[in-house]
Design a protein around this motif. Structure first.
Motif, short mmCIF file in Angstrom:
data_model
loop_
_atom_site.label_atom_id
_atom_site.label_comp_id
_atom_site.label_asym_id
_atom_site.label_seq_id
_atom_site.Cartn_x
_atom_site.Cartn_y
_atom_site.Cartn_z
N THR A 1 3.02 -14.49 2.68
CA THR A 1 2.07 -13.38 2.68
C THR A 1 2.63 -12.13 3.35
OG1 THR A 1 1.04 -14.26 4.67
CG2 THR A 1 0.07 -14.88 2.56
N ARG A 2 3.36 -12.31 4.42
CA ARG A 2 3.91 -11.14 5.14
C ARG A 2 4.89 -10.38 4.25
NH1 ARG A 2 3.54 -7.62 9.02
NH2 ARG A 2 5.39 -7.18 10.23
N GLN A 3 5.82 -11.12 3.62
CA GLN A 3 6.80 -10.50 2.73
C GLN A 3 6.10 -9.87 1.51
OE1 GLN A 3 9.71 -13.19 1.11
NE2 GLN A 3 10.97 -11.53 0.30
N SER A 4 5.12 -10.55 0.97
CA SER A 4 4.37 -10.03 -0.17
C SER A 4 3.69 -8.71 0.18
CB SER A 4 3.34 -11.06 -0.63
OG SER A 4 2.50 -10.51 -1.61
N GLN A 5 3.08 -8.66 1.37
CA GLN A 5 2.39 -7.45 1.81
C GLN A 5 3.37 -6.28 1.95
OE1 GLN A 5 -0.57 -5.50 2.03
NE2 GLN A 5 -1.28 -7.54 2.59
N MET A 6 4.53 -6.56 2.53
CA MET A 6 5.54 -5.52 2.70
C MET A 6 6.05 -5.01 1.33
SD MET A 6 5.71 -4.89 5.87
CE MET A 6 7.18 -3.93 6.02
N LEU A 7 6.24 -5.91 0.38
CA LEU A 7 6.71 -5.51 -0.94
C LEU A 7 5.65 -4.72 -1.70
CD1 LEU A 7 8.74 -8.69 -1.85
CD2 LEU A 7 9.65 -6.38 -1.69
N MET A 8 4.39 -5.04 -1.51
CA MET A 8 3.33 -4.25 -2.16
C MET A 8 3.26 -2.85 -1.56
SD MET A 8 2.06 -5.86 -4.64
CE MET A 8 3.46 -6.85 -5.02
N ARG A 9 3.51 -2.74 -0.28
CA ARG A 9 3.58 -1.40 0.33
C ARG A 9 4.79 -0.63 -0.19
NH1 ARG A 9 2.01 -3.23 6.46
NH2 ARG A 9 -0.16 -3.74 5.99
N GLY A 10 5.88 -1.34 -0.38
CA GLY A 10 7.07 -0.72 -0.98
C GLY A 10 6.79 -0.27 -2.41
N ARG A 11 6.00 -1.03 -3.13
CA ARG A 11 5.64 -0.66 -4.50
C ARG A 11 4.84 0.64 -4.50
NH1 ARG A 11 1.00 -0.98 -7.29
NH2 ARG A 11 0.04 -2.12 -5.58
N ILE A 12 3.92 0.76 -3.54
CA ILE A 12 3.13 2.00 -3.45
C ILE A 12 4.05 3.18 -3.14
CG2 ILE A 12 1.32 3.18 -2.15
CD1 ILE A 12 0.26 0.99 -3.95
N PHE A 13 5.00 2.98 -2.24
CA PHE A 13 5.96 4.04 -1.92
C PHE A 13 6.77 4.43 -3.17
CE2 PHE A 13 10.30 5.23 -0.74
CZ PHE A 13 10.04 6.39 -0.02
N ALA A 14 7.22 3.42 -3.93
CA ALA A 14 8.01 3.70 -5.14
C ALA A 14 7.18 4.43 -6.19
CB ALA A 14 8.58 2.40 -5.71
N GLN A 15 5.90 4.08 -6.30
CA GLN A 15 5.02 4.78 -7.23
C GLN A 15 4.86 6.25 -6.82
OE1 GLN A 15 1.60 2.10 -7.15
NE2 GLN A 15 1.81 1.86 -9.36
N GLY A 16 4.68 6.47 -5.55
CA GLY A 16 4.56 7.84 -5.05
C GLY A 16 5.83 8.63 -5.30
N PHE A 17 6.97 8.00 -5.08
CA PHE A 17 8.26 8.64 -5.34
C PHE A 17 8.36 9.03 -6.81
CE2 PHE A 17 12.69 8.29 -6.70
CZ PHE A 17 13.31 9.17 -5.84
N THR A 18 7.93 8.14 -7.70
CA THR A 18 7.99 8.41 -9.13
C THR A 18 7.09 9.58 -9.51
OG1 THR A 18 8.42 6.06 -9.53
CG2 THR A 18 7.76 7.38 -11.43
N VAL A 19 5.88 9.61 -8.98
CA VAL A 19 4.95 10.70 -9.28
C VAL A 19 5.52 12.03 -8.79
CG1 VAL A 19 2.67 11.64 -8.75
CG2 VAL A 19 2.91 9.24 -9.38
N VAL A 20 6.06 12.05 -7.59
CA VAL A 20 6.66 13.28 -7.06
C VAL A 20 7.84 13.70 -7.93
CG1 VAL A 20 7.93 14.25 -5.09
CG2 VAL A 20 5.84 12.94 -4.71
N ALA A 21 8.66 12.74 -8.38
CA ALA A 21 9.80 13.07 -9.23
C ALA A 21 9.33 13.67 -10.56
CB ALA A 21 10.64 11.82 -9.50
N ILE A 22 8.24 13.16 -11.11
CA ILE A 22 7.70 13.72 -12.35
C ILE A 22 7.22 15.15 -12.13
CG2 ILE A 22 5.80 13.53 -14.01
CD1 ILE A 22 6.06 10.47 -13.73
#
Length: 117
Positions: A83-104
């Protein structure tokens, strides 16, 4: 007398209204003031368009791959009970989505500011 009155009624039926003028010709492309279509129009394949767009803004595919990777690893960790690793990866996913939106958004602004050729 009845026959004469019906004949008069049939002769007084309104004719079809005159057809309204068509505002533009549907067989020709519209003329737009200030717009001049380029003389060479080339159909691109999906691969050619993908490569061209990636060269214009390489951060969008990088962000998409980061988002997909974090999602896949996060779901795998969740399935394994980490669960701890899963939670960290989901937060990383949110960061990557934000990065993608900013890049667009940055790509749209740079394209809009680029001088026309």
């Amino acid at each position: 007398m009845a026959a004469a009155s019906t004949r008069a009624v049939t002769e007084q039926q309104p004719s079809a209204p005159p057809s309204a003028p068509i505002p533009f010709d549907l067989s020709q492309p519209p003329v737009i003031e200030g717009f001049y279509p380029s003389s060479k129009t080339k159909d691109e394949t999906f691969k050619e368009k993908f490569i061209r767009k990636t060269k214009e803004n390489p951060f969008v595919p990088i962000g998409c791959l980061g988002t997909a990777g974090a999602l896949m690893y996060g779901l795998r960790a969740f399935q394994q009970g980490k669960t701890r690793q899963s939670q960290m990866l989901m937060r990383g996913r949110i960061f990557a989505q934000g990065f993608t939106v900013v890049a667009i958004i940055v790509g749209v602004f740079t394209t809009a500011l680029k001088p026309k050729q």
